[in-house]
Scaffold this active site. Structure first.
Site, PDB file in Angstrom:
ATOM      1  N   GLU A 150      44.285  46.124  39.337  1.00  0.00           N
ATOM      2  CA  GLU A 150      44.682  46.124  38.384  1.00  0.00           C
ATOM      3  C   GLU A 150      43.664  46.766  37.162  1.00  0.00           C
ATOM      4  O   GLU A 150      42.917  47.347  37.412  1.00  0.00           O
ATOM      5  CB  GLU A 150      44.394  44.166  37.434  1.00  0.00           C
ATOM      6  CG  GLU A 150      44.941  43.917  36.154  1.00  0.00           C
ATOM      7  CD  GLU A 150      45.006  42.751  35.912  1.00  0.00           C
ATOM      8  OE1 GLU A 150      43.989  42.508  36.611  1.00  0.00           O
ATOM      9  OE2 GLU A 150      44.916  42.301  34.556  1.00  0.00           O
ATOM     10  N   HIS A 204      42.835  40.459  43.508  1.00  0.00           N
ATOM     11  CA  HIS A 204      43.135  41.790  43.047  1.00  0.00           C
ATOM     12  C   HIS A 204      41.689  41.554  42.136  1.00  0.00           C
ATOM     13  O   HIS A 204      40.855  40.954  42.697  1.00  0.00           O
ATOM     14  CB  HIS A 204      44.069  41.389  42.234  1.00  0.00           C
ATOM     15  CG  HIS A 204      43.775  40.704  40.670  1.00  0.00           C
ATOM     16  ND1 HIS A 204      44.087  39.623  40.526  1.00  0.00           N
ATOM     17  CD2 HIS A 204      43.640  41.084  39.437  1.00  0.00           C
ATOM     18  CE1 HIS A 204      44.147  39.214  39.295  1.00  0.00           C
ATOM     19  NE2 HIS A 204      43.334  39.818  39.038  1.00  0.00           N
TER      20      HIS A 204
END
Lengths: 134, 134
Positions: free
Chosen positions: A129, A78
């Site tokens: 995120e 991520h």
């Protein structure tokens, strides 16, 4: 809204081997930390401008386990962006048709700051995120 | 040896849609550029600390085409590090058992600087570029 990249996380099958490999390339690598509540062990790779994190599954219910089943040699897991205000980020994402994972308010992330995740299918395959630094 | 992250590249199926999505999130996005010799169209996402590049296949022999076949919605394609000296980087990689892609001397990359790529299987599934800024 998004000012900085906070970190990029790379999931690896063997944290010590990966840490040693990056050390051999001259990268400053932190000692491993266990984050039981996040289901990972982690080391930080320090660069002048941004952090990379190497993460390894930890425990029975690691959120990285399914990724590692699909990518047994590892891969980029991520990207995390810093934002000023998670509440308005959440609204901006929803307005743009980007789903926020989970329900309810932001959770506390691995760095002790509130975070939320956007659905990778709505951001070109990238699990993303958003973190609000304190 | 590695001081900075130069950029992270995200491959996307539709560059205009992806650019517009990041603009809606408040990110400064450059105009698209075609890099025919690299087989991509690209926009740059500007952050305070590091660049993200969105890349789309261009032409018949795009090096991103096989990635897009495996990841039709897109995904993180590679990470690029700045290094001081590509020749010594190449030797350090070989000493660490990490294969350098291609043969012969470094090639000129998308930013006009010499680059080389390391084999993703030797770096935990991450296609990794090394660039020597001029």
């Amino acid at each position: 809204m998004i000012k900085r990249v906070n970190h990029i996380a790379i999931a690896v099958p063997d944290l010590e081997l990966a840490a040693e490999t990056y050390r051999r390339l001259g990268v400053t690598v932190s000692e491993p930390q266990v984050l039981p509540e996040h289901g990972v062990r982690v080391v930080f790779l320090e660069f002048e401008n941004v952090k990379l994190e190497l993460i390894e599954t930890y425990g029975e219910k690691s959120p990285v386990a399914s990724f590692m089943r699909k990518n047994p040699s590892g891969g980029i897991h991520h990207v995390c962006f810093d934002v000023e205000d998670l509440q308005s980020t959440s609204e901006t994402l929803k307005d743009a048709g980007i789903r926020v994972l989970g329900d309810g308010p932001p959770k506390i992330g691995a760095h002790g700051n509130p975070v939320l995740f956007a659905h990778p299918a709505d951001l070109f395959g990238v699990l993303t995120e958003f973190e609000e630094p304190r």
